[in-house]
Design a protein around this motif. Structure first.
Motif, PDB file in Angstrom:
ATOM      1  N   ILE A   4       0.834  -1.208   0.000  1.00 57.35           N
ATOM      2  CA  ILE A   4       0.000   0.000   0.000  1.00 57.35           C
ATOM      3  C   ILE A   4       0.864   1.252   0.000  1.00 57.35           C
ATOM      4  O   ILE A   4       2.040   1.223   0.364  1.00 57.35           O
ATOM      5  N   ASN A   5       0.261   2.328  -0.421  1.00 62.45           N
ATOM      6  CA  ASN A   5       0.919   3.635  -0.483  1.00 62.45           C
ATOM      7  C   ASN A   5       1.315   4.070   0.933  1.00 62.45           C
ATOM      8  O   ASN A   5       0.462   4.381   1.765  1.00 62.45           O
ATOM      9  N   GLN A   6       2.605   4.091   1.154  1.00 59.63           N
ATOM     10  CA  GLN A   6       3.208   4.402   2.448  1.00 59.63           C
ATOM     11  C   GLN A   6       2.718   5.753   3.011  1.00 59.63           C
ATOM     12  O   GLN A   6       2.600   5.936   4.218  1.00 59.63           O
ATOM     13  N   PHE A   8      -0.105   7.034   3.167  1.00 59.31           N
ATOM     14  CA  PHE A   8      -1.346   6.988   3.943  1.00 59.31           C
ATOM     15  C   PHE A   8      -1.081   6.710   5.423  1.00 59.31           C
ATOM     16  O   PHE A   8      -1.875   7.087   6.275  1.00 59.31           O
ATOM     17  N   THR A   9       0.032   6.053   5.704  1.00 59.41           N
ATOM     18  CA  THR A   9       0.325   5.740   7.106  1.00 59.41           C
ATOM     19  C   THR A   9       0.740   7.001   7.871  1.00 59.41           C
ATOM     20  O   THR A   9       0.687   7.029   9.091  1.00 59.41           O
ATOM     21  N   MET A  11      -0.701   9.968   7.483  1.00 63.02           N
ATOM     22  CA  MET A  11      -1.772  10.957   7.552  1.00 63.02           C
ATOM     23  C   MET A  11      -2.494  10.922   8.882  1.00 63.02           C
ATOM     24  O   MET A  11      -2.739   9.860   9.436  1.00 63.02           O
ATOM     25  N   PRO A  12      -2.865  12.103   9.388  1.00 64.44           N
ATOM     26  CA  PRO A  12      -3.694  12.124  10.583  1.00 64.44           C
ATOM     27  C   PRO A  12      -4.988  11.368  10.303  1.00 64.44           C
ATOM     28  O   PRO A  12      -5.505  11.406   9.185  1.00 64.44           O
ATOM     29  N   LYS A  13      -5.502  10.670  11.298  1.00 63.22           N
ATOM     30  CA  LYS A  13      -6.642   9.776  11.111  1.00 63.22           C
ATOM     31  C   LYS A  13      -7.860  10.460  10.514  1.00 63.22           C
ATOM     32  O   LYS A  13      -8.420  10.023   9.560  1.00 63.22           O
ATOM     33  N   SER A  14      -8.275  11.566  11.127  1.00 63.93           N
ATOM     34  CA  SER A  14      -9.579  12.063  10.730  1.00 63.93           C
ATOM     35  C   SER A  14      -9.489  13.413  10.053  1.00 63.93           C
ATOM     36  O   SER A  14      -8.687  14.268  10.381  1.00 63.93           O
ATOM     37  N   TYR A  15     -10.340  13.555   9.111  1.00 68.58           N
ATOM     38  CA  TYR A  15     -10.528  14.780   8.362  1.00 68.58           C
ATOM     39  C   TYR A  15     -11.243  15.774   9.291  1.00 68.58           C
ATOM     40  O   TYR A  15     -12.062  15.390  10.116  1.00 68.58           O
ATOM     41  N   TYR A 132      -7.508  25.230   2.945  1.00 69.89           N
ATOM     42  CA  TYR A 132      -8.463  24.138   2.710  1.00 69.89           C
ATOM     43  C   TYR A 132      -7.660  22.827   2.752  1.00 69.89           C
ATOM     44  O   TYR A 132      -6.715  22.658   1.978  1.00 69.89           O
ATOM     45  N   VAL A 134      -7.717  19.934   1.686  1.00 73.75           N
ATOM     46  CA  VAL A 134      -7.568  19.071   0.502  1.00 73.75           C
ATOM     47  C   VAL A 134      -6.254  19.354  -0.238  1.00 73.75           C
ATOM     48  O   VAL A 134      -5.621  18.437  -0.757  1.00 73.75           O
ATOM     49  N   ASP A 137      -3.590  17.479   1.920  1.00 74.50           N
ATOM     50  CA  ASP A 137      -3.754  16.027   2.044  1.00 74.50           C
ATOM     51  C   ASP A 137      -3.499  15.304   0.723  1.00 74.50           C
ATOM     52  O   ASP A 137      -2.922  14.209   0.704  1.00 74.50           O
ATOM     53  N   THR A 138      -3.928  15.909  -0.391  1.00 71.44           N
ATOM     54  CA  THR A 138      -3.724  15.250  -1.682  1.00 71.44           C
ATOM     55  C   THR A 138      -2.236  15.174  -2.026  1.00 71.44           C
ATOM     56  O   THR A 138      -1.791  14.225  -2.666  1.00 71.44           O
ATOM     57  N   MET A 141      -0.643  12.380   0.131  1.00 67.05           N
ATOM     58  CA  MET A 141      -0.905  11.069  -0.495  1.00 67.05           C
ATOM     59  C   MET A 141       0.025  10.822  -1.683  1.00 67.05           C
ATOM     60  O   MET A 141       0.422   9.692  -1.944  1.00 67.05           O
TER      61      MET A 141
ATOM     62  N   ILE B 118      -3.985   4.257  -3.826  1.00 65.36           N
ATOM     63  CA  ILE B 118      -3.733   3.636  -2.520  1.00 65.36           C
ATOM     64  C   ILE B 118      -2.651   2.561  -2.585  1.00 65.36           C
ATOM     65  O   ILE B 118      -2.318   1.956  -1.570  1.00 65.36           O
ATOM     66  N   LEU B 119      -2.100   2.348  -3.784  1.00 62.55           N
ATOM     67  CA  LEU B 119      -1.069   1.305  -3.927  1.00 62.55           C
ATOM     68  C   LEU B 119       0.330   1.908  -3.890  1.00 62.55           C
ATOM     69  O   LEU B 119       0.531   3.060  -4.267  1.00 62.55           O
ATOM     70  N   ASP B 120       1.286   1.111  -3.485  1.00 60.23           N
ATOM     71  CA  ASP B 120       2.674   1.545  -3.442  1.00 60.23           C
ATOM     72  C   ASP B 120       3.200   1.791  -4.866  1.00 60.23           C
ATOM     73  O   ASP B 120       2.790   1.107  -5.810  1.00 60.23           O
ATOM     74  N   THR B 270       0.275  -3.880   3.311  1.00 58.40           N
ATOM     75  CA  THR B 270       1.471  -3.539   4.065  1.00 58.40           C
ATOM     76  C   THR B 270       2.189  -2.379   3.377  1.00 58.40           C
ATOM     77  O   THR B 270       2.386  -2.404   2.164  1.00 58.40           O
ATOM     78  N   ALA B 271       2.575  -1.384   4.180  1.00 56.87           N
ATOM     79  CA  ALA B 271       3.346  -0.269   3.639  1.00 56.87           C
ATOM     80  C   ALA B 271       4.826  -0.625   3.648  1.00 56.87           C
ATOM     81  O   ALA B 271       5.237  -1.614   4.271  1.00 56.87           O
ATOM     82  N   MET B 277      -2.323  -1.943   7.255  1.00 56.67           N
ATOM     83  CA  MET B 277      -3.557  -1.144   7.321  1.00 56.67           C
ATOM     84  C   MET B 277      -4.671  -1.825   6.537  1.00 56.67           C
ATOM     85  O   MET B 277      -4.410  -2.552   5.580  1.00 56.67           O
ATOM     86  N   ARG B 285     -10.284   7.190   3.267  1.00 62.15           N
ATOM     87  CA  ARG B 285      -9.505   8.427   3.417  1.00 62.15           C
ATOM     88  C   ARG B 285      -9.302   9.089   2.071  1.00 62.15           C
ATOM     89  O   ARG B 285      -9.422  10.298   1.922  1.00 62.15           O
ATOM     90  N   THR B 289     -11.071  12.712   0.868  1.00 61.17           N
ATOM     91  CA  THR B 289     -10.184  13.820   0.519  1.00 61.17           C
ATOM     92  C   THR B 289     -10.373  14.293  -0.914  1.00 61.17           C
ATOM     93  O   THR B 289     -10.254  15.482  -1.200  1.00 61.17           O
ATOM     94  N   LYS B 290     -10.655  13.375  -1.835  1.00 60.44           N
ATOM     95  CA  LYS B 290     -10.649  13.730  -3.254  1.00 60.44           C
ATOM     96  C   LYS B 290     -12.002  13.577  -3.945  1.00 60.44           C
ATOM     97  O   LYS B 290     -12.083  13.653  -5.170  1.00 60.44           O
TER      98      LYS B 290
END
Lengths: 413, 413
Positions: A4-6, A8-9, A11-15, A132, A134, A137-138, A141, B118-120, B270-271, B277, B285, B289-290
């Protein structure tokens, strides 16, 4: 391995608005009798105007018979809408933008979020602060933000403060970034830039070869003559700026989903191997690959905004919210609070009393006045010490909210 | 410097259907009298069903008065729709999927395109060949595809051929990829996998810790009992698969824009730093955001598909297209062409005669028969030597097209 995209780990949990939502839910559970008025999230309350409703029903009727059924539309949007936009929002105002440079989408948030796809992974970013979320956060990501710092900033993003000390006029960046996000009239501060103030940014972008991502979602709220509705009113902006427009706040389309983005053909970028390409072509390629066009019904709804009736009805909605904004500005100022914005924007940016923090003042307004606002700190470090109050509510609720603050908080020194 | 995403410079200029469109336009300009029948792009032709039209008009009415106006909806989609999907598309069929795992969008193409977020960046990709170009192009943009090779493949993508030689049953990948795209019933070949054939992929993904991105856009066309409608009919798929669903082909929503994606909570990734996650949380998320949610009107339209009337009307539309598919299958086979698919799918995959190339046969059908198909080579190297013919047209045009091929091409040896 499912990799997974590292980013995202990190990022703060909540918007921001999710956290606001949780606090409001908790309060309502604890006080089911409380009559909570929300001046928090920037969502419209007036229904769709008659011209829009009529156009949507007509579009649904067309979709119900084979002769006028519409399947896939052009990814860029129907010419009938792009031509109206070019004419009414640009050409009739003396701005040189063609239908070919306009991209219809399901809303400005999608486009503002997805635009990062066409930028280099090493592109450096500058934002005004508060901001803003967004925009930040974008880029987090996409791996451009660097590391999160203790104060909530990100190491690779330049934050340009907008606060009382500089009268909410941001200084130019210290190091030339590749990309600058500007939102005017501003969300969250409600402040605007004049033609000459915005011109400095266009000149800066030219001098330093930067891209300005200009978020004009609130342009229809502009009242003052010297505030530009479009960045393309500034000479030279066609070479440096992408503009995002929304029908959400203009015409109550938050649940309809339609907006548009302007990418002038004269705007060029450079790839890491030195290749130069038109950003318009790249964005078209991105949209043709990852998007299938906005709903036909939503595009017909948007088209109706450019009729005489549509324009009158939209103007009346904007005027209604701006009257609310005046009531809030006047009422809160009368209560001793210091307020900004609210002239060219439906947002009022309120200084919290003395040293009260944003979230503390949020809690005070919720618990004492049963009013929901948005804590300024949620928009970035320079938002600490402020809250955002919106004019998006009924006249009655707006007046009641202002009166409650006067009654429950008294005159704030 | 305005730094653009280098990967865009590597991409071929035009998208397959754009090139088809250009050739058809050129032909029509040269032969304005020709009555061209399109069996090319996979777009529906039947109008929206009465249940959908009624629901949309009701939703527009709701939007026209303050008491029932809907502004921003939940980014994930309204519970009223997610609950219907969970029940009718999954639970009632014995599949364990909850409303919480369902994400409503403006269409499957958006989700299939955006899922790469969301992918690495180092995730390796495998696709079946021929393939829906979006799977490839979105990974090229994200920098995962490597270099373009002379045969149209990309160096970092594994292409698994599906052709006559293996009866369109793809072999398992040679090297375990991070991500496998599967589309069944397949676009473009129209072939399907049985429960036991698809089970091998789920087992493989479990054994090798791969993510399956399962595109089920055509599931409503399935006729055979042993062909799964959802990958979650296979035991263990909740841990390895994301499923994309569309209302476009099922209910004629290509111009309405609504679809959904299922990300089970048991699916983890896995990141690069070893953090694990839930993919559901990351996708939420990303969407918060988007994306600002699908149109309220489109979501009410989709909800209407789950009423008794909606289900009957949808089934009738699918049956109509499948009768067209039978006519094409039978007619072209009678003309001596070898055809695949068309049983669980609205697509018929036609072998070109002898050594005729895809684009040559496309030109022959256009010039001799005035019929538009899609050249198989546009879907990848293993598509060379085939064209795709769709059942999405009126009965009359379908019959005329089949008869024209018989008349103009004669019996093909």
């Amino acid at each position: 391995m499912i990799l997974i995209n590292q980013n995202f780990t990190k990022m703060p949990k909540s918007y921001l608005f999710t956290e606001v939502g949780h606090r409001v839910s908790d309060f309502k559970r604890a006080h089911p009798e409380a009559d909570v008025i929300s001046l928090g999230i920037g969502d419209v309350t007036l229904p769709l105007s008659p011209a829009v409703v009529e156009a949507m029903k007509k579009a649904v009727d067309e979709m119900s018979i084979p002769e006028t059924f519409h399947g896939y539309g052009p990814e860029q949007g129907y010419p009938f809408l792009r031509e109206k936009i070019a004419r009414f929002d640009y050409n009739d105002r003396g701005i040189n933008i063609s239908a070919n440079e306009i991209f219809i989408s399901d809303g400005a948030k999608s486009d503002i979020g997805n635009i990062v796809d066409i930028l280099d992974s090493q592109a450096t970013i500058a934002v005004t602060d508060p901001v803003y979320p967004v925009y930040i956060d974008t880029n987090v990501m996409a791996g451009r933000a660097g590391k999160p710092l203790a104060d909530g900033r990100w190491s690779n993003i330049e934050y340009i403060p907008c606060c009382i000390e500089n009268n909410f006029i941001p200084k130019l960046p210290t190091k030339a970034p590749s990309v600058i996000y500007l939102c005017y009239p501003n969300n969250p501060t409600g402040t605007s830039l004049t033609h000459s103030q915005l011109s400095k940014w266009v000149e800066y972008a030219h001098r330093n070869n930067c891209l300005i991502l200009f978020d004009a979602a609130y342009e229809s709220y502009i009242q003052r003559n010297n505030v530009p509705h479009s960045i393309y009113e500034i000479s030279g902006a066609r070479e440096v700026a992408i503009e995002f427009r929304s029908y959400s706040k203009t015409a109550g389309f938050t649940g309809v989903r339609c907006g548009y983005t302007v990418v002038p053909s004269s705007l060029k970028g450079t790839a890491s191997d030195g290749t130069t390409m038109q950003l318009r072509d790249i964005w078209l390629r991105r949209q043709c690959t990852k998007f299938n066009g906005a709903s036909y019904i939503a595009q017909r709804a948007a088209e109706a905004l450019y009729t005489t009736q549509g324009q009158q009805q939209t103007a009346a909605q904007v005027a209604y919210y701006m009257e609310n904004a005046s009531i809030i500005l006047e009422g809160l100022t009368h209560s001793g609070l210091t307020c900004y914005g609210g002239i060219d924007s439906p947002y009022i940016w309120v200084k919290t009393p003395a040293t009260t923090s944003s979230w503390n003042f949020f809690d005070i307004l919720l618990e004492k006045c049963h009013i929901v606002c948005t804590p300024g700190a949620g928009f970035g470090p320079a938002g600490e010490g402020y809250v955002r109050v919106t004019a998006f509510n009924s006249r009655q609720n707006t007046i009641r909210a202002v009166n409650r603050i006067a009654d429950k908080l008294g005159h704030i020194e």
